[in-house]
Every structure is written in structure tokens, then in C-alpha cells.
Write an enzyme that holds these catalytic residues in place. Sequence first.
Site, PDB file in Angstrom:
ATOM      1  N   LYS A  89       1.825  -4.458  -2.050  1.00 29.05           N
ATOM      2  CA  LYS A  89       3.251  -4.703  -1.816  1.00 29.05           C
ATOM      3  C   LYS A  89       3.498  -5.524  -0.557  1.00 29.05           C
ATOM      4  CE  LYS A  89       5.558  -0.998  -4.320  1.00 29.05           C
ATOM      5  NZ  LYS A  89       6.549   0.086  -4.245  1.00 29.05           N
TER       6      LYS A  89
ATOM      7  N   LYS B  16      -0.159  -5.288 -14.742  1.00 26.98           N
ATOM      8  CA  LYS B  16       0.675  -4.167 -15.188  1.00 26.98           C
ATOM      9  C   LYS B  16       2.048  -4.652 -15.650  1.00 26.98           C
ATOM     10  CE  LYS B  16       2.274  -0.972 -12.666  1.00 26.98           C
ATOM     11  NZ  LYS B  16       2.707   0.028 -11.702  1.00 26.98           N
TER      12      LYS B  16
ATOM     13  N   LYS C 197       8.677  -4.206 -13.384  1.00 33.62           N
ATOM     14  CA  LYS C 197      10.052  -4.708 -13.293  1.00 33.62           C
ATOM     15  C   LYS C 197      10.146  -5.862 -12.310  1.00 33.62           C
ATOM     16  CE  LYS C 197      10.888  -0.250 -11.124  1.00 33.62           C
ATOM     17  NZ  LYS C 197      11.378   1.068 -11.528  1.00 33.62           N
TER      18      LYS C 197
END
Length: 331
Positions: free
Chosen positions: A111, A194, A197
Site C-alpha cells: 500500500k 487480486k 476495488k
Amino acid sequence: MSRVFSGIQPTGNLHLGNYLGAIRNWVTMQDAHECIYCVVDLHAITVAQDPATLRAGIRDMTAALLASGIDPARSILFPQSQVRVHAELAWVLMCTARMGWLNRMTQFKEKSGKDREGASVGLFTYPVLQAADILAYQATHVPVGDDQKQHLELARDIAQKFNTDMSVELFPLPEPVIQGPATRVMSLRDGNAKMSKSDPSDASRVNMTDDADTIAQKIKRARTDAEVLPSEVAGLAGRAEAANLVGIMAALTDSSVAAVLAQYGGQGFGAFKPALADAAVAVLAPITARFNDLRRDTTAIDVVLAQGAVRARAIAEPVLAAVHRAVGFSG
Ligand code: TRP
């Protein structure tokens, strides 16, 4: 005694990956366990956020969970920020967790990317807040997607160290529950990424709000290889896209990968994809209809969340009081 706890971020809408990977397990676990489900808005502010989007996201995620079958009469459903125990316990546990443990967390590395120095401190300590979420309820089972395994191990390490350091048996060691044929749903555009969103390509995921035509289009355009489906599970090795679609089919139809291959082995994607689209629509259409209905009544959603928070506090506050005693705080 068993108690289930899990959380989901209020950012964006639910997609098929969240649903098949975790939320479906949340729903079924209600039949046999006391369940506590949390919309983790404190976690949401670890990255850049916009207040109006967050406010709407909390309600939308709540509506999506209710539409998926979370039953507020049986389970506790609440927003994390409305129970102050989470933030307070996280502070104590930050003093239990070690820098070295957090430095190993792969999700922080992903992240924060190239801008590690510019990431918030909250993003770094995110897994400690997650441990506090779980431990505040002395939860024993945590249904999550496959990507949360490492965070669950950390929660166990923190629980163990706190118990040992303070000579108490306060926190059970929480077990991850990762089950089903599609614990790791991948992008429709790339079988090695993966379903997410945050993927800029909307074609990479099936959203819970997509209508039947959109779902069929996305599945039709999903990336595949040129071969027919194998008849045996071993034949999926090295075929990430095929494995992903077969896994999704198995999960949607409450079947197994082997059973899906027994039925479709030898057939091409031209035959398989329409069947997969039908299965996806059959599962998602009723959820989407309920979601669109529920999200209109924001007052009713706010009532569910407020009542959930009251029930959550009644469990978490005595645990925090026990933590205070164990640590040696005077009140
Ligand atoms: N980190 C989890 C995720 O991204 C969400 C989460 C926050 C969570 N707190 C939790 C999951 C506690 C399980 C238990 O999916």
C-alpha cells in the site's frame, strides 16, 4: 466459547471477490456463532480520504452487508469509530507489538509502494488496530480473505505477548477462517492480480451493483487462454485465468473445483462463460435488488449502526477495563 469477529473497509462497493472470499462466510457463520461485524472506518482514514465519500461509504457498505444476508437481529453490525475502545486498545497494543513485527507486513509495503516515507503512521500501525478490533471482543474466529492471513498471525502474536507480559489469560488466540473454493478471487483481466476495488479497470471486477448485462459482458470479455477446460484439477496448473473462473463457478454454485471440471472438462470458454455469467447473475441479482432498496433509507441504516454500537460497547468496555487492570492503570 466461540465468538466471531470480522471487519471490512467502507471504501467503494462490494465486489465478487469480497463476497465469495469472506462475506458469504460471514453470513453462514451467523447460524452457529455469536457474530460481530464491523465497518472499519478508522482503518479507512489511513490513506487519503474525503469526508463526504467516507460518510456515504459507511452507509453503502452497511446496506451491502444487510443485502448479502447479515441479520442485525442476530449479529452485531456497527461502525468502528462509534466504539472508542478500538482506538484506546490499539494504543495499548502498539506498546505490545514490536517494530520488527510490523516491518514484515507485506500489505504495508504494497500500500505504501514507493512512497514509504510519505505514508501515514496510521497505515504502518494498521495491523495493530486490526488486532485491537479482534481482541476487544475476545474473538476466537475471524472469517477473512486469504490476503489477511499475515495480519491474523500478528494479532495472535500480540495476544500471546500481552498475556505473557502481563501474566493474564485475557485474550484467546484468534483463528483465521479462510474457507470455500474461491478464497482468493483474481482480476478478470489478469489471473495473477487480486480482484480489487482499487483496480482502475472496472472490467477487472464484478461489482455487487452491476446489472445482469454488465456482468455477462465482463465475464464474456474476461481474459482466458485458448485451450479447453481440463477434466482434472491438476490440469489447471499454470492456467491462472482458467483456475480463477472455475473457482468462481464452484463458489457461486456451492460446488467444488473438481465437480465443475467434471461437468465442463473438454469444453471451451465459449460454452463455459455464459454458464458462469448465469450463475453470477443468479446469486447477485437478488442481493443487488435488496441493496438498491435498503440504501434509500439512510435513517434505517443509521439506526442499525447505532444499535449495533450499543451492543458492541457492552462487550468491549469490560474487556478494556480488564486490560487497564492488567497493565496497572489506576482507573
Ligand atoms: N484489514 C481487513 C481487510 O482489509 C479489514 C479489517 C479491519 C478486519 N479490522 C479487522 C478484518 C478485524 C478482520 C478482523 O480486509
